[in-house]
Each structure stands twice: as C-alpha cells, then as structure tokens.
Design an enzyme around this catalytic site. Structure first.
Site: not given
Ligand code: IPE
Ligand code: IPE
Ligand code: MG
Length: 260
Positions: A31, A79
């Site tokens: 993340d 997502n």
């Molecule tokens: C979790 O991250 C999913 C992945 C890393 C693929 P998210 O960014 O989707 O999670 P939340 O929304 O902070 O819970």
């Molecule tokens: C994790 O990074 C990757 C995916 C969930 C695909 P994020 O895109 O959730 O990054 P943040 O949490 O917005 O920083």
């Molecule tokens: Mg995230």
C-alpha cells in the site's frame, strides 16, 4: 541480469538473522503507491510504476532467502471503485509486469500463480497471466502468488457455495465439514498459511486480504510507502518476525503442573 546466489547461513548471520527463524510464507499488502506519487506532485500511476520496482526487489530477495511462498496483494475486489483511468493504467501495468518478468521468473526458478476472481479481468491480461503460470508450473523454486481481483469475503462465499453444492449432491455430510474442508475450498487450497503479513504505508487494517489464512500470521506494519520498500525494509520485517514468540494459543515455557 545474473541471478544473485542464495543467501548462505553466514550471510544470514551477518544480517542478524538465522535460517530457522525465517518465515516460510510471507504475504504483503503493498500500500501507499498513490501517496508516494502525491507527495512528489506526480500522478498516482507513477507511484504504481515505481512500486513495480519494489516488487522486483522483494521477489528477488525472498527467492535468495529460500522462502517457500510470497503472496502479494496487487488488486482487491474493492479496488474496482477507483477512477477508470487509474484502473486502465493499473491493468496495463499488470500485463506488462507478467510479460516482462517471465525471463526473471524462469531464471530464478519461481513458480508463478494467482488467486482471485478471473471473470472481471480482461481476457487479454488473463491470457498473459496464464501463459506465465503455465510456463513456470514445473519450476522448483519459490512460489510467487499475485492476489488479483481478490477479496477474502468473496473467497469465503465461493467456498461456502461449493461446499453446499457438494453436500446437496450427497458427496459430503455437514457433520464431516472440518477446518480442512473449508481450507481446501479456498483459492489458497494448495498453499500453506502466511507466517508473516507485512503492510506498508501505515494503515492498521487488513483490507479484506486472506482473512481465513492469516489467523496466526505475525503482523508487521511499516510507515514506509510501498515504492520505498526495498531490501533494508524487508530485513527489518524479518528481524521483527524472528523476535516474535509464536504461541498459537499454547504456552512456550516448558510444561509445568496445571494452573501454576
Ligand atoms: C489494499 O490497499 C489493497 C491492495 C494493496 C491491493 P487499499 O488501498 O485498497 O486499502 P484501503 O482502501 O486503504 O483499505
Ligand atoms: C496500493 O497503493 C496499490 C493498490 C491498491 C492497487 P494505493 O493506490 O492504495 O496507494 P494509496 O493508499 O492511495 O497511497
Ligand atoms: Mg491504498
């Protein structure tokens, strides 16, 4: 690029680690890509791009450490709520990764697989993913599993459906359903449970990842954003893991008279 040789016991000692305290299965919630980009005034996709470099590093390090299984949370079933453009760019990045990494996967003897739904991912991407799975199916090395369109609740619903189906057909009696039966109906049927769950970017939640399988995983949350997560961070997590006392509900002290 030459494959780096596996770490010896001496190498591990130099890092402050020992072979018997290395997790067999590491799962990572990768993340913080968006925040990494936003902090630099860049579009979010730049964070995802840079995150692919971290994937490469962590895969190679885990293979050198002789870890059995590495499971990476790449795309959750939630997502899909992201803006369309980000989804398109993410899917392109995924496709490029599974094609570009084939050579490295083969060179490092990695067995590649995925978990998650396949009906919402485009057939163009799925066919590349399947090609990489088939090509590496006989490799004897580390198992690398990408969680794509994965959601643990979704997985449990699917498992309950297929168990009910078998019960209705008379193949299974409800009283014979055990934890093992449930585990065998999950996407992860042929994998062990994670020993260590790492989450980058500081959130203290599991975001619908491997809810059944992480029952006794050790959790390691770091503030470091995924694009900045490299070898040093991985080794910190491994040292943290090595210092944990895993009791699985029991006691680790030598047995003593009951109640004392
Ligand atoms: C979790 O991250 C999913 C992945 C890393 C693929 P998210 O960014 O989707 O999670 P939340 O929304 O902070 O819970
Ligand atoms: C994790 O990074 C990757 C995916 C969930 C695909 P994020 O895109 O959730 O990054 P943040 O949490 O917005 O920083
Ligand atoms: Mg995230």
């Amino acid at each position: 690029m030459a494959v780096e040789s596996p770490y010896t016991d001496n190498d591990l000692n130099a890092f402050g680690l020992s072979r018997e305290r290395i997790p067999r299965h590491i799962a990572i919630i990768m993340d913080g890509n968006g925040r990494w980009a936003q902090q630099r005034g860049l579009p979010r996709i730049e964070g995802h791009r840079r995150g692919v470099q971290s994937v490469r590093t962590v895969v190679e390090e885990c293979a050198r450490l002789n870890i059995d299984q590495l499971t990476l949370y790449c795309f959750s079933s939630e997502n899909w709520k992201r803006p369309r453009l980000e989804l398109e760019l993410l899917m392109n990045l995924l496709q490029r990764y599974v094609v570009a990494e084939r050579e490295e996967i083969m060179r490092q003897d990695i067995r590649f697989s995925t978990i998650g739904r396949t009906d919402r991912i485009s057939s163009r991407i799925l066919s590349e993913v399947n090609q990489t799975i088939e090509m590496s199916a006989q490799n004897p090395g580390m198992r690398l599993c990408l969680a794509l369109d994965y959601g643990a609740r979704d997985e449990l619903v699917m498992a309950v459906r297929s168990i009910c189906d078998r019960a209705l057909k008379g193949e299974l009696r409800p009283e014979d359903i055990t934890e093992e039966t449930v585990a065998k109906h999950l996407y992860t049927a042929d994998m062990g449970d994670p020993d260590l769950l790492i989450r980058t970017a500081g959130e203290m939640r599991v975001s619908n990842f491997l809810l059944w399988q992480i029952s006794y995983a050790e959790l390691w949350v770091t503030e470091t954003l995924w694009p900045d997560f490299r070898s040093e961070e991985l080794f910190s997590a491994l040292k943290g893991f090595a210092s944990r006392d895993r009791r699985f509900g029991g006691l680790n002290q030598p047995s003593s008279p009951a109640g004392t």
